[in-house]
Scaffold this motif. Structure first.
Motif, PDB file in Angstrom:
ATOM      1  N   ILE A 170      43.151  37.766  49.304  1.00  0.00           N
ATOM      2  CA  ILE A 170      44.305  38.042  48.444  1.00  0.00           C
ATOM      3  C   ILE A 170      44.343  37.058  47.279  1.00  0.00           C
ATOM      4  O   ILE A 170      44.565  37.432  46.129  1.00  0.00           O
ATOM      5  N   VAL A 171      44.126  35.779  47.572  1.00  0.00           N
ATOM      6  CA  VAL A 171      44.137  34.751  46.518  1.00  0.00           C
ATOM      7  C   VAL A 171      43.059  35.036  45.489  1.00  0.00           C
ATOM      8  O   VAL A 171      43.300  34.985  44.275  1.00  0.00           O
ATOM      9  N   VAL A 172      41.861  35.358  45.955  1.00  0.00           N
ATOM     10  CA  VAL A 172      40.745  35.604  45.032  1.00  0.00           C
ATOM     11  C   VAL A 172      40.985  36.861  44.215  1.00  0.00           C
ATOM     12  O   VAL A 172      40.829  36.864  42.989  1.00  0.00           O
ATOM     13  N   ASP A 173      41.365  37.951  44.866  1.00  0.00           N
ATOM     14  CA  ASP A 173      41.543  39.217  44.155  1.00  0.00           C
ATOM     15  C   ASP A 173      42.631  39.127  43.096  1.00  0.00           C
ATOM     16  O   ASP A 173      42.556  39.798  42.069  1.00  0.00           O
ATOM     17  N   ASP A 174      43.628  38.287  43.334  1.00  0.00           N
ATOM     18  CA  ASP A 174      44.710  38.154  42.359  1.00  0.00           C
ATOM     19  C   ASP A 174      44.446  37.051  41.342  1.00  0.00           C
ATOM     20  O   ASP A 174      45.329  36.707  40.564  1.00  0.00           O
ATOM     21  N   LEU A 175      43.234  36.489  41.352  1.00  0.00           N
ATOM     22  CA  LEU A 175      42.850  35.429  40.406  1.00  0.00           C
ATOM     23  C   LEU A 175      43.786  34.229  40.520  1.00  0.00           C
ATOM     24  O   LEU A 175      44.158  33.600  39.522  1.00  0.00           O
ATOM     25  N   ALA A 176      44.168  33.908  41.752  1.00  0.00           N
ATOM     26  CA  ALA A 176      45.146  32.838  41.974  1.00  0.00           C
ATOM     27  C   ALA A 176      44.498  31.492  42.273  1.00  0.00           C
ATOM     28  O   ALA A 176      45.217  30.538  42.584  1.00  0.00           O
ATOM     29  N   ALA A 177      43.167  31.384  42.167  1.00  0.00           N
ATOM     30  CA  ALA A 177      42.533  30.087  42.404  1.00  0.00           C
ATOM     31  C   ALA A 177      43.011  29.059  41.384  1.00  0.00           C
ATOM     32  O   ALA A 177      43.195  27.879  41.702  1.00  0.00           O
ATOM     33  N   GLY A 178      43.216  29.511  40.144  1.00  0.00           N
ATOM     34  CA  GLY A 178      43.740  28.598  39.131  1.00  0.00           C
ATOM     35  C   GLY A 178      45.119  28.082  39.485  1.00  0.00           C
ATOM     36  O   GLY A 178      45.445  26.915  39.224  1.00  0.00           O
ATOM     37  N   GLU A 179      45.941  28.923  40.089  1.00  0.00           N
ATOM     38  CA  GLU A 179      47.273  28.482  40.521  1.00  0.00           C
ATOM     39  C   GLU A 179      47.148  27.391  41.567  1.00  0.00           C
ATOM     40  O   GLU A 179      47.888  26.387  41.530  1.00  0.00           O
ATOM     41  N   ALA A 237      34.680  31.974  30.894  1.00  0.00           N
ATOM     42  CA  ALA A 237      35.196  32.765  29.774  1.00  0.00           C
ATOM     43  C   ALA A 237      34.620  34.180  29.799  1.00  0.00           C
ATOM     44  O   ALA A 237      35.340  35.164  29.561  1.00  0.00           O
ATOM     45  N   ARG A 238      33.319  34.297  30.079  1.00  0.00           N
ATOM     46  CA  ARG A 238      32.697  35.629  30.141  1.00  0.00           C
ATOM     47  C   ARG A 238      33.247  36.439  31.310  1.00  0.00           C
ATOM     48  O   ARG A 238      33.532  37.637  31.179  1.00  0.00           O
ATOM     49  N   LEU A 239      33.404  35.789  32.466  1.00  0.00           N
ATOM     50  CA  LEU A 239      33.914  36.501  33.644  1.00  0.00           C
ATOM     51  C   LEU A 239      35.370  36.906  33.464  1.00  0.00           C
ATOM     52  O   LEU A 239      35.789  37.971  33.944  1.00  0.00           O
ATOM     53  N   LEU A 240      36.134  36.081  32.788  1.00  0.00           N
ATOM     54  CA  LEU A 240      37.544  36.394  32.570  1.00  0.00           C
ATOM     55  C   LEU A 240      37.695  37.685  31.772  1.00  0.00           C
ATOM     56  O   LEU A 240      38.617  38.473  32.012  1.00  0.00           O
ATOM     57  N   GLU A 241      36.801  37.911  30.834  1.00  0.00           N
ATOM     58  CA  GLU A 241      36.843  39.153  30.054  1.00  0.00           C
ATOM     59  C   GLU A 241      36.532  40.368  30.912  1.00  0.00           C
ATOM     60  O   GLU A 241      36.946  41.477  30.590  1.00  0.00           O
ATOM     61  N   ARG A 242      35.801  40.180  31.999  1.00  0.00           N
ATOM     62  CA  ARG A 242      35.437  41.294  32.877  1.00  0.00           C
ATOM     63  C   ARG A 242      36.441  41.508  33.998  1.00  0.00           C
ATOM     64  O   ARG A 242      36.368  42.511  34.713  1.00  0.00           O
ATOM     65  N   ALA A 243      37.342  40.576  34.185  1.00  0.00           N
ATOM     66  CA  ALA A 243      38.305  40.667  35.283  1.00  0.00           C
ATOM     67  C   ALA A 243      39.320  41.771  35.012  1.00  0.00           C
ATOM     68  O   ALA A 243      39.487  42.243  33.881  1.00  0.00           O
ATOM     69  N   ASP A 244      40.011  42.173  36.078  1.00  0.00           N
ATOM     70  CA  ASP A 244      41.037  43.205  35.962  1.00  0.00           C
ATOM     71  C   ASP A 244      42.068  42.820  34.905  1.00  0.00           C
ATOM     72  O   ASP A 244      42.633  41.727  34.946  1.00  0.00           O
ATOM     73  N   ARG A 245      42.307  43.732  33.958  1.00  0.00           N
ATOM     74  CA  ARG A 245      43.149  43.415  32.810  1.00  0.00           C
ATOM     75  C   ARG A 245      44.580  43.106  33.221  1.00  0.00           C
ATOM     76  O   ARG A 245      45.196  42.158  32.717  1.00  0.00           O
ATOM     77  N   GLN A 246      45.112  43.871  34.142  1.00  0.00           N
ATOM     78  CA  GLN A 246      46.504  43.672  34.539  1.00  0.00           C
ATOM     79  C   GLN A 246      46.688  42.325  35.241  1.00  0.00           C
ATOM     80  O   GLN A 246      47.636  41.576  34.953  1.00  0.00           O
ATOM     81  N   ARG A 247      45.777  41.987  36.135  1.00  0.00           N
ATOM     82  CA  ARG A 247      45.888  40.701  36.835  1.00  0.00           C
ATOM     83  C   ARG A 247      45.652  39.544  35.873  1.00  0.00           C
ATOM     84  O   ARG A 247      46.269  38.490  35.974  1.00  0.00           O
ATOM     85  N   ARG A 248      44.739  39.742  34.942  1.00  0.00           N
ATOM     86  CA  ARG A 248      44.464  38.697  33.950  1.00  0.00           C
ATOM     87  C   ARG A 248      45.690  38.446  33.088  1.00  0.00           C
ATOM     88  O   ARG A 248      46.042  37.301  32.788  1.00  0.00           O
ATOM     89  N   ALA A 249      46.382  39.527  32.700  1.00  0.00           N
ATOM     90  CA  ALA A 249      47.583  39.372  31.871  1.00  0.00           C
ATOM     91  C   ALA A 249      48.701  38.676  32.638  1.00  0.00           C
ATOM     92  O   ALA A 249      49.520  37.972  32.043  1.00  0.00           O
ATOM     93  N   ALA A 250      48.734  38.853  33.962  1.00  0.00           N
ATOM     94  CA  ALA A 250      49.787  38.225  34.759  1.00  0.00           C
ATOM     95  C   ALA A 250      49.538  36.737  34.968  1.00  0.00           C
ATOM     96  O   ALA A 250      50.432  36.027  35.458  1.00  0.00           O
TER      97      ALA A 250
END
Length: 886
Positions: free
Chosen positions: A385-394, A492-505
């Motif tokens: 869940i943490v990984v899929d939601d890009l929450a490692a940065g949090e 930076a390259r991977l962030l552009e490929r990540a899910d747009r909605q999760r990235r915006a959140a």
């Protein structure tokens, strides 16, 4: 009002008298005067409704009010039960008996025992239409009836003007109240109005001869939340054990008996499953409650819970992920009893929590989802869940006190999945345990460049991005510049490929990655690139988690711009960093900034030194030096320390302490990773000090080891030639440098000062004054006057004779001076050149008209282009016309 005391003799054997009797008021009942007054107003309307969970005193309130009313208008009372909803004939039989008991004369057909149908409702309405007195019909437990039966009751109410209907139940009945609400014919007493406040609770306890302190009263309120049944049960318990204090109601037998008798025993199996599932949730929306119960989304699930007797509290918040919808929770006492009495078997409880975790994760409530997965012991699912939601940065940014870190604190030491390994590394990093984080990342086997190690996982892009964020942080804290650059670029390259909605959140991710790339560029000496990236990061910052990063980016933007000679931009960015830091608490060990942004202090010391504000510069320098140790192990530490050495040397020179200044430069820490660009500045500063001290031979020897193509080195050679008595070669050096394009402002100023000093040595004061004036005008753009104050003694004499000191001082003393409405400021000479360019006069003729060299004119043109932010003279003319400068 009169009470019901009889039923008709012809159907007495089939009518339960208890259903028609107003309930007795319990002994030592708490008077609810304000609610009684409310009831008088409500019952003036055709329909009134009182709803609330079990034990909130609904029936007791209406019964006490009816008993107080005395011999006023009659009341017909009917207590409904489940069978009334299933058997229309039974309902009508009791309803007719209640009406007759209130004195209503009904037609013989209605008392003959004929089956009930719509004609029954018509006959009742007709009989009531002939009734000449107001009549109140109370339907207690009104939620048992379905919409079909209520449609018949509605028909009676609409066609009998004398009849007023009071509905009492645990949830909103299926009566068509919407029509009455639209016409202002509906009165409602909501559940929250039934709750007791603190003083009412104290009064209820006093009725049982129980006195409480303020602390004890607060404990009672904490447990009961104004639930009158809970408060009464607490009073009975305290009355039975005087002096024992407030009991733990979740463990008290009185409460257990009430819960079992009033709620648990009456639950159906589907209701038990639903209640047991919801009791495991801290808060929920109707959709989440349905999901936890293993059902499809069901908007009526709250009604089901209320019908089952659930005591729900509306929190006032929004649904998970900000998706909207009201959020509810169980009354804490009620939830505790549910968990104790209806606890599902462990496999079923685990399944409930995992369903809730999936629902919350899909809704964007990552902490809620992780909490449910953790409670279920599903650590691999929690990590996913943490990984899929890009929450490692949090995890990294919030540090050990962050909510996710707390939820994952009990995770196993050796995770079994790639997601678990990367999340474990992020957790170790959040705790400041870099060695453990490195060990986990080595186990993950993921380099900064690709997805190869994660090809078999469900979401390889999200996992690789999470790994890059951890690697970037580790590179930062170990001062591994190459690794920092590589991982930040990959992120930076991977962030552009990540899910747009999760990235915006998660806006902090972009800022995090940009700050890493910018830091790598700064430490490598690519100052323009670093400034651009830090500025982009600062503009991208949004959300509370970006605040500390925003301070970091602002102060490092200021640092880069100061080294580029853009003093005003550097000053503004540094002041902004200080202002932001005042409202942004720092967490040591996180990738943000120390308690005070000392990089901003260093920048302000640099700028003040360039503005020749020596006192202020010393103040900021001392503050910056105090924070030097905070950068231990970080990649910018060496650059920061060397910058402080440069500033200290400049300030010591300004005070005439040349040997001390030279010592400060030579003691500058080399560090583990010396940066060539900053070491070059230190070397040039050392040579300038040697020239000022008259040690010319040492300068000439050192110049042989420097790159002669660098404009700074060539100018320093010219200064050495001038100091050695050769002004001609000094002038030649200055002319060669001024013939170049795209020079930093500081280099241009130094070149004009060298030229001025050279021609002054030749005795051409007029040309020297013109060159000096040009240098001052260039310095005026940024306010940096240190170079002219440290220039050749003959130039300082010219500065006084030409009445130019006021110009330098004006720009130094007012660094924040702006131009009205954003119009760029041009010097008088620049304005002369611009007007002649607009008149299409060639550069050579402009030089002749102004009695200056062609090089001087071209220098002014470059200054005009920078001030107007254009690249070509034609664009400058057009832009100047738009701004009214021509």
């Amino acid at each position: 009002m009169g009470s019901i005391d009889r039923a008709g003799s012809d159907d007495a054997t089939s009518v339960l008298r208890a259903k028609l009797t107003v309930p007795e008021v319990v002994p030592r009942a708490l008077p609810r005067r304000e609610l009684h007054d409310e009831l008088w107003s409500l019952t003036d309307l055709p329909v009134a409704m009182i709803t609330g969970p079990a034990g909130t005193g609904k029936t007791q309130l209406v019964a006490a009010w009816a008993g107080e009313a005395g011999s006023g208008d009659p009341v017909a009372w009917l207590t409904l039960d489940r069978d009334d909803g299933r058997q229309p004939d039974r309902l009508w039989r009791h309803l007719l008996a209640a009406l007759r008991g209130a004195g209503v004369v009904l037609p013989a057909r209605l008392t003959s025992g004929a089956p009930a149908d719509h004609r029954t409702a018509m006959d009742v309405a007709a009989a009531l239409a002939r009734w000449d007195r107001p009549l109140l019909l109370v339907l207690d437990n009104a939620t048992w009836l379905g919409p079909e039966l209520y449609a018949e009751v509605d028909y009676v109410v609409r066609h009998a003007e004398c009849l007023r209907l009071l509905l009492v139940g645990r949830r909103r009945p299926r009566f068509p109240v919407h029509r009455y609400r639209l016409t202002d014919e509906l009165g409602e007493l909501p559940p929250q109005d039934l709750l007791l406040d603190a003083e009412q609770t104290r009064e209820l306890l006093a009725l049982h001869d129980v006195g409480v302190t303020d602390g004890e009263l607060a404990d009672v309120m904490r447990q009961t939340r104004g639930w009158i049944a809970g408060a009464r049960l607490c009073a009975l318990a305290m009355e039975a054990t005087p002096g024992a204090g407030v009991p733990n109601l979740t463990e008290h037998p009185h409460v257990a008996e009430y819960f079992t008798g009033e709620i648990a025993d009456a639950l159906t199996e589907p209701q038990r499953a639903l209640m047991a599932g919801v009791a495991l949730l801290d808060a929920f929306t109707p959709q989440l409650a349905a999901a936890a119960g293993g059902r499809d989304p069901d908007p009526d699930v709250l009604d089901e819970l209320a019908e089952a007797g659930a005591f729900l509290e509306r929190t006032g918040g929004d649904g998970p992920g900000g998706a909207g919808g009201s959020v509810y929770r169980m009354h804490p006492l009620f939830a505790a009893m549910l968990r104790d009495r209806l606890a599902p078997p462990p496999p079923q409880a685990r399944a409930v929590r995992l369903r809730a975790a999936r629902f919350l994760a899909a809704a964007g409530d990552v902490p809620g989802a992780v909490a449910q997965a953790a409670e279920a012991g599903a650590w691999d699912q929690a990590a996913r869940i943490v990984v899929d939601d890009l929450a490692a940065g949090e995890l990294i940014l919030d540090g050990p006190e962050g909510r996710l870190a707390g939820l994952l604190s009990a995770a196993p030491d050796e995770p079994a999945t790639p997601e678990g390994v990367v999340v474990a590394a992020a957790l170790a990093l959040a705790r400041g345990d870099h060695a453990t984080a490195e060990r986990f990342m080595a186990r993950a086997g993921a380099g900064p460049a690709g997805l190869g190690a994660f090809a078999g996982v469900d979401n390889p892009v999200a996992l690789a991005l999470s790994a890059c964020l951890v690697q970037q942080s580790l590179a930062y804290f170990t001062a591994d510049l190459d690794r920092l650059a590589a991982t930040a670029d990959a992120a930076a390259r991977l962030l552009e490929r990540a899910d747009r909605q999760r990235r915006a959140a998660r806006p902090e991710l972009r800022v995090f990655v940009l700050s890493g790339r910018a830091t790598a560029a700064l430490c490598a000496g690519r100052l323009a690139e670093a400034a651009e990236l830090f500025a982009e990061a600062a503009l991208a910052a949004a959300g509370h988690r970006c605040n500390a990063l925003l301070v970091y980016c602002a102060e490092h933007l200021a640092f880069a711009e100061a080294h580029r000679g853009r003093l005003r931009v550097a000053y503004d960015a540094a002041r902004r960093a200080l202002a932001l830091a005042e409202t942004t608490p720092a967490v040591p060990g996180k990738l943000d900034h120390p308690v005070r942004p000392h990089v901003a202090d260093a920048t302000l010391a640099w700028v003040a030194a360039e503005w020749y504000d020596i006192h202020t510069a010393w103040q900021y320098l001392r503050s910056a030096e105090e924070g030097l140790e905070a950068f231990a192990g970080q990649p910018q530490r060496d650059t920061f320390a060397d910058t402080l050495a440069l500033v200290r040397a400049r300030l010591l020179r300004a005070g005439g302490e040349l040997p001390a200044a030279l010592s400060a430069v030579r003691r500058a820490p080399t560090g583990r990773h010396p940066r060539p660009w900053i070491r070059s500045q230190l070397a040039l500063t050392e040579l300038r000090l040697l020239i000022a001290m008259g040690r010319h031979q040492e300068v000439r020897d050192a110049l042989d080891h420097l790159d002669p193509d660098l404009p700074e080195v060539e100018l320093l050679g010219g200064v050495a030639q001038l100091a050695g008595g050769d002004p001609d070669r000094a002038i030649e050096c200055a002319d060669r440098v001024l013939a170049r394009f795209d020079l930093p402002v500081g280099v241009v100023v130094d070149a004009w000062l060298l030229l001025a000093a050279g021609v002054a040595r030749q005795g051409d004061d007029e040309r020297a004054a013109e060159a000096l004036r040009t240098a001052v005008e260039f310095m005026a753009e940024e306010g940096g006057v240190r170079a002219v104050y440290e220039s050749d003694v003959i130039l300082r004499r010219l500065l006084r004779e030409q009445d130019m000191p006021h110009l330098a001082v004006e720009h130094r003393a007012d660094p924040n001076r702006g131009d009205p409405e954003g119009v760029p400021a041009l010097s008088a000479r620049q304005a002369d050149v611009l007007r002649r360019l607009a008149a299409r006069i060639p550069v050579g003729e402009i030089a002749a008209e102004l009695n200056v060299s062609v090089t001087t004119v071209r220098t002014h043109i470059r200054g005009i282009l920078r001030a107007l932010e254009v690249d070509e003279p034609a664009d400058a003319i057009r832009r100047a016309g738009e701004l009214g400068l021509l």
